[in-house]
Design a protein around this motif. Structure first.
Motif, PDB file in Angstrom:
ATOM      1  N   SER A 144       0.830  -1.206   0.000  1.00  0.00           N
ATOM      2  CA  SER A 144       0.000   0.000   0.000  1.00  0.00           C
ATOM      3  C   SER A 144       0.864   1.255   0.000  1.00  0.00           C
ATOM      4  O   SER A 144       0.537   2.255  -0.647  1.00  0.00           O
ATOM      5  CB  SER A 144      -0.922   0.007   1.220  1.00  0.00           C
ATOM      6  N   LEU A 145       1.980   1.191   0.722  1.00  0.00           N
ATOM      7  CA  LEU A 145       2.893   2.335   0.777  1.00  0.00           C
ATOM      8  C   LEU A 145       3.543   2.572  -0.585  1.00  0.00           C
ATOM      9  O   LEU A 145       3.673   3.723  -1.034  1.00  0.00           O
ATOM     10  CB  LEU A 145       3.966   2.076   1.841  1.00  0.00           C
ATOM     11  N   ILE A 146       3.922   1.490  -1.259  1.00  0.00           N
ATOM     12  CA  ILE A 146       4.511   1.621  -2.594  1.00  0.00           C
ATOM     13  C   ILE A 146       3.511   2.238  -3.563  1.00  0.00           C
ATOM     14  O   ILE A 146       3.849   3.104  -4.375  1.00  0.00           O
ATOM     15  CB  ILE A 146       4.997   0.253  -3.106  1.00  0.00           C
ATOM     16  N   ARG A 147       2.272   1.787  -3.475  1.00  0.00           N
ATOM     17  CA  ARG A 147       1.232   2.332  -4.343  1.00  0.00           C
ATOM     18  C   ARG A 147       1.020   3.820  -4.075  1.00  0.00           C
ATOM     19  O   ARG A 147       0.879   4.629  -5.007  1.00  0.00           O
ATOM     20  CB  ARG A 147      -0.068   1.565  -4.135  1.00  0.00           C
ATOM     21  N   ALA A 148       1.042   4.213  -2.782  1.00  0.00           N
ATOM     22  CA  ALA A 148       0.875   5.623  -2.432  1.00  0.00           C
ATOM     23  C   ALA A 148       2.047   6.455  -2.953  1.00  0.00           C
ATOM     24  O   ALA A 148       1.871   7.581  -3.443  1.00  0.00           O
ATOM     25  CB  ALA A 148       0.748   5.780  -0.920  1.00  0.00           C
ATOM     26  N   LEU A 149       3.274   5.903  -2.852  1.00  0.00           N
ATOM     27  CA  LEU A 149       4.449   6.589  -3.390  1.00  0.00           C
ATOM     28  C   LEU A 149       4.324   6.773  -4.905  1.00  0.00           C
ATOM     29  O   LEU A 149       4.599   7.846  -5.444  1.00  0.00           O
ATOM     30  CB  LEU A 149       5.716   5.792  -3.078  1.00  0.00           C
ATOM     31  N   GLN A 150       3.869   5.709  -5.555  1.00  0.00           N
ATOM     32  CA  GLN A 150       3.707   5.764  -7.004  1.00  0.00           C
ATOM     33  C   GLN A 150       2.704   6.842  -7.410  1.00  0.00           C
ATOM     34  O   GLN A 150       2.957   7.642  -8.325  1.00  0.00           O
ATOM     35  CB  GLN A 150       3.248   4.394  -7.494  1.00  0.00           C
ATOM     36  N   ASP A 151       1.590   6.895  -6.709  1.00  0.00           N
ATOM     37  CA  ASP A 151       0.565   7.884  -7.018  1.00  0.00           C
ATOM     38  C   ASP A 151       1.090   9.308  -6.816  1.00  0.00           C
ATOM     39  O   ASP A 151       0.806  10.215  -7.617  1.00  0.00           O
ATOM     40  CB  ASP A 151      -0.678   7.648  -6.155  1.00  0.00           C
ATOM     41  N   GLU A 161      15.713  -2.452  -2.388  1.00  0.00           N
ATOM     42  CA  GLU A 161      14.551  -1.574  -2.473  1.00  0.00           C
ATOM     43  C   GLU A 161      14.834  -0.379  -3.391  1.00  0.00           C
ATOM     44  O   GLU A 161      13.952   0.065  -4.128  1.00  0.00           O
ATOM     45  CB  GLU A 161      14.162  -1.076  -1.081  1.00  0.00           C
ATOM     46  N   ILE A 162      16.070   0.106  -3.363  1.00  0.00           N
ATOM     47  CA  ILE A 162      16.448   1.190  -4.270  1.00  0.00           C
ATOM     48  C   ILE A 162      16.301   0.735  -5.721  1.00  0.00           C
ATOM     49  O   ILE A 162      15.808   1.470  -6.578  1.00  0.00           O
ATOM     50  CB  ILE A 162      17.907   1.631  -3.993  1.00  0.00           C
ATOM     51  N   ARG A 163      16.717  -0.487  -5.995  1.00  0.00           N
ATOM     52  CA  ARG A 163      16.563  -1.018  -7.349  1.00  0.00           C
ATOM     53  C   ARG A 163      15.091  -1.079  -7.748  1.00  0.00           C
ATOM     54  O   ARG A 163      14.714  -0.696  -8.865  1.00  0.00           O
ATOM     55  CB  ARG A 163      17.167  -2.422  -7.440  1.00  0.00           C
ATOM     56  N   LEU A 164      14.237  -1.529  -6.839  1.00  0.00           N
ATOM     57  CA  LEU A 164      12.816  -1.628  -7.149  1.00  0.00           C
ATOM     58  C   LEU A 164      12.207  -0.242  -7.368  1.00  0.00           C
ATOM     59  O   LEU A 164      11.374  -0.053  -8.258  1.00  0.00           O
ATOM     60  CB  LEU A 164      12.082  -2.355  -6.025  1.00  0.00           C
ATOM     61  N   LEU A 165      12.635   0.724  -6.564  1.00  0.00           N
ATOM     62  CA  LEU A 165      12.117   2.081  -6.727  1.00  0.00           C
ATOM     63  C   LEU A 165      12.524   2.675  -8.083  1.00  0.00           C
ATOM     64  O   LEU A 165      11.798   3.499  -8.643  1.00  0.00           O
ATOM     65  CB  LEU A 165      12.622   2.982  -5.596  1.00  0.00           C
ATOM     66  N   SER A 166      13.672   2.241  -8.590  1.00  0.00           N
ATOM     67  CA  SER A 166      14.120   2.767  -9.888  1.00  0.00           C
ATOM     68  C   SER A 166      13.239   2.265 -11.025  1.00  0.00           C
ATOM     69  O   SER A 166      13.328   2.757 -12.150  1.00  0.00           O
ATOM     70  CB  SER A 166      15.582   2.364 -10.149  1.00  0.00           C
ATOM     71  N   ASN A 167      12.363   1.285 -10.758  1.00  0.00           N
ATOM     72  CA  ASN A 167      11.428   0.792 -11.776  1.00  0.00           C
ATOM     73  C   ASN A 167      10.223   1.709 -11.974  1.00  0.00           C
ATOM     74  O   ASN A 167       9.484   1.553 -12.945  1.00  0.00           O
ATOM     75  CB  ASN A 167      10.909  -0.596 -11.398  1.00  0.00           C
ATOM     76  N   LEU A 168      10.021   2.634 -11.067  1.00  0.00           N
ATOM     77  CA  LEU A 168       8.868   3.528 -11.190  1.00  0.00           C
ATOM     78  C   LEU A 168       9.064   4.455 -12.378  1.00  0.00           C
ATOM     79  O   LEU A 168      10.011   5.247 -12.404  1.00  0.00           O
ATOM     80  CB  LEU A 168       8.718   4.356  -9.910  1.00  0.00           C
ATOM     81  N   GLU A 169       8.190   4.369 -13.353  1.00  0.00           N
ATOM     82  CA  GLU A 169       8.377   5.161 -14.556  1.00  0.00           C
ATOM     83  C   GLU A 169       7.071   5.383 -15.293  1.00  0.00           C
ATOM     84  O   GLU A 169       6.086   4.666 -15.098  1.00  0.00           O
ATOM     85  CB  GLU A 169       9.382   4.472 -15.493  1.00  0.00           C
ATOM     86  N   SER A 170       7.087   6.418 -16.130  1.00  0.00           N
ATOM     87  CA  SER A 170       6.002   6.647 -17.073  1.00  0.00           C
ATOM     88  C   SER A 170       6.374   5.931 -18.364  1.00  0.00           C
ATOM     89  O   SER A 170       7.337   5.165 -18.407  1.00  0.00           O
ATOM     90  CB  SER A 170       5.824   8.146 -17.323  1.00  0.00           C
ATOM     91  N   LYS A 171       5.661   6.198 -19.429  1.00  0.00           N
ATOM     92  CA  LYS A 171       5.990   5.557 -20.698  1.00  0.00           C
ATOM     93  C   LYS A 171       7.306   6.059 -21.263  1.00  0.00           C
ATOM     94  O   LYS A 171       7.929   5.400 -22.098  1.00  0.00           O
ATOM     95  CB  LYS A 171       4.874   5.794 -21.709  1.00  0.00           C
ATOM     96  N   GLN A 204      14.392   9.834  -9.839  1.00  0.00           N
ATOM     97  CA  GLN A 204      15.825   9.776 -10.151  1.00  0.00           C
ATOM     98  C   GLN A 204      16.569   9.547  -8.840  1.00  0.00           C
ATOM     99  O   GLN A 204      16.225  10.148  -7.809  1.00  0.00           O
ATOM    100  CB  GLN A 204      16.277  11.081 -10.794  1.00  0.00           C
ATOM    101  N   ILE A 205      17.564   8.689  -8.859  1.00  0.00           N
ATOM    102  CA  ILE A 205      18.280   8.306  -7.637  1.00  0.00           C
ATOM    103  C   ILE A 205      19.769   8.591  -7.813  1.00  0.00           C
ATOM    104  O   ILE A 205      20.362   8.250  -8.842  1.00  0.00           O
ATOM    105  CB  ILE A 205      18.055   6.820  -7.313  1.00  0.00           C
TER     106      ILE A 205
END
Length: 451
Positions: free
Chosen positions: A107-114, A143-153, A159-160
């Motif tokens: 849920s936290l990841i989803r909130a961060l994404q939004d 977790e840093i690697r997973l966060l780097s997957n957050l992207e638009s098209k 950016q990290i």
């Protein structure tokens, strides 16, 4: 301390070890590195890594980024790298103003994404700066690697930038860190100050603190500081501060070798570890299981390891954040290789100026000269691209060229300018270069040196 300042007519302490951005020294390639970092963070698509020894100025550089990044860039700063995976998510959420109480990880990841999507839609760019990243637990690095997957098209949403000691490179060389390693697209090395830069550094900090007149440090004192400090800015600050205090206690206005030796005796510095010999304990960190044979094979190659950024990651924002499938993953017994062209992604300006060099070199007379503007390791892609982005604003872009060479035994990239019939004309043209370009300490070379 007020008496010490008054004795040398200073407005404030010139050599405090806590980062103070008014005292940022832009010489010794620090200024160009900062500009290249800003360019990489605002334009690039992957993780940025800055490596430097203890006391080399990483935290100062990080603080300068916080001040210098454009207004549309929102910065998140993590100064405590020892946070757990969940705590890192919580810290990022807190920086973004997201309530975390009672939220499960997904849920936290989803909130961060939004929240990141909303900022992206508003034209904002979010950058996460992590200081002392070498001390992060393995699960937090994941977790840093997973966060780097957050992207638009088309763009990354987060950016990290990782600021770390060389031990991070040792950890990233481990086979189980390959997916994170592949996402690091820009590499910067903050090298210690050269002996000739130490005098400029000391003088800059004295003048910034309000000092006027000839330097209180004698030439032998500065040479001794350069030797004892090994070029690390924090050690230079400690030695210079203690030496000024010693001179004040003796009623002197000049600092000589005797005061530096006394300062060094009081400082108790340890010699820098030889980073050319890998630390086995650091190498084992994060490796769940590996045979001794695999470790020994990896040991021989790990410090030159750089892997290309992933060629593809999921671009659907509705997808749950998972590990993007990597390509060309190597077996555990095969050490990663750094020095092949396929493993380094150069920026568009660099590629363009490689082509300009290829078009020029075959026709250029060998007796002609050019101006060498930059010479750096090929893996420093951000530094190269940032330098070119500045250079084209003040120089004729058609006369700028970039080349790649391994004649020295290392994979290097050079940036050169002009085509001159003699060394004299090249030297004269060099004197007319803008000060921002002169800061890189250019020099004339003959075309024959490139063959």
């Amino acid at each position: 301390m007020s008496l010490y300042l008054e004795h040398f007519s200073l407005h404030e302490p010139p050599f405090r070890i806590t980062p103070h951005t008014d005292f940022f020294f832009s010489g010794a390639n620090r200024g160009p590195t900062l500009e290249a970092l800003i360019f990489a963070i605002t334009q690039d698509e992957g993780i940025v890594k800055v490596i430097g020894e203890v006391g080399s100025g990483k935290t100062m550089l990080c603080r300068m980024l916080l001040e210098r990044l454009p207004d549309h860039v929102e910065t998140l700063y993590l100064a405590n790298p020892s946070l757990s995976r969940q705590e890192i998510l919580g810290a990022i959420a807190d920086e973004l103003g997201i309530p975390v109480e009672g939220k499960a990880t997904h849920s936290l990841i989803r909130a961060l994404q939004d929240a990141l999507i909303a900022r992206y839609a508003a034209g904002k760019r979010v950058v996460l700066l992590i200081d002392e990243a070498h001390a992060m637990p393995a699960e937090s690095l994941e977790e840093i690697r997973l966060l780097s997957n957050l992207e638009s098209k088309a763009n990354k949403l987060l950016q990290i930038a990782l600021f770390a000691q060389p031990e991070l490179d040792e950890r990233l060389a481990a086979n189980d860190m390959r997916q994170l390693r592949e996402r690091i697209t820009q590499h910067f090395n903050l090298v210690p100050l050269k002996p000739q830069d130490v005098a400029s550094y000391i003088d800059f900090r004295l003048r910034t603190a309000g000092y006027h007149g000839p330097s209180p440090f004698t030439e032998p004192a500065i040479k001794l500081i350069a030797t004892i400090s090994e070029g690390l800015s924090r050690r230079i600050n400690i030695l210079a501060d203690k030496a000024l205090l010693a001179a004040y206690s003796l009623g002197k206005h000049q600092v000589d070798s005797a005061e530096i030796r006394a300062a060094a005796k009081d400082a108790h510095f340890s010699p820098l570890q030889n980073k050319s010999t890998p630390n086995l304990k650091s190498l084992l960190w994060g490796v769940a299981s590996a045979s001794l044979v695999a470790l020994m094979l990896t040991l021989a190659f790990q410090f030159s390891s750089r892997i290309s950024p992933p060629s593809g990651t999921p671009d659907n924002l509705s997808n749950q954040i998972t590990s993007a499938p990597g390509k060309n993953l190597r077996p555990s017994l095969t050490p990663p290789v750094a020095e092949t062209p396929a493993n380094i992604r150069f920026g568009p300006l660099t590629r363009q100026h490689f082509e300009q060099f290829d078009d020029w070199i075959d026709e250029a007379p060998r007796r002609h000269y050019f101006i060498q503007l930059l010479d750096t390791d090929a893996v420093n892609t951000g530094e190269i691209e940032g330098f070119l982005s500045r250079a084209i604003k003040s120089l004729d872009p058609a006369e700028l060229r970039a080349y790649r060479s391994s004649l020295s035994g290392r994979d290097r990239v050079g940036v050169i300018y002009g085509d001159f019939s003699s060394r004299e004309t090249a030297a004269a043209a060099m004197q007319t270069l803008p000060e921002t370009i002169k800061a890189a300490q250019p020099f004339p070379r003959q075309v024959s040196r490139l063959h």
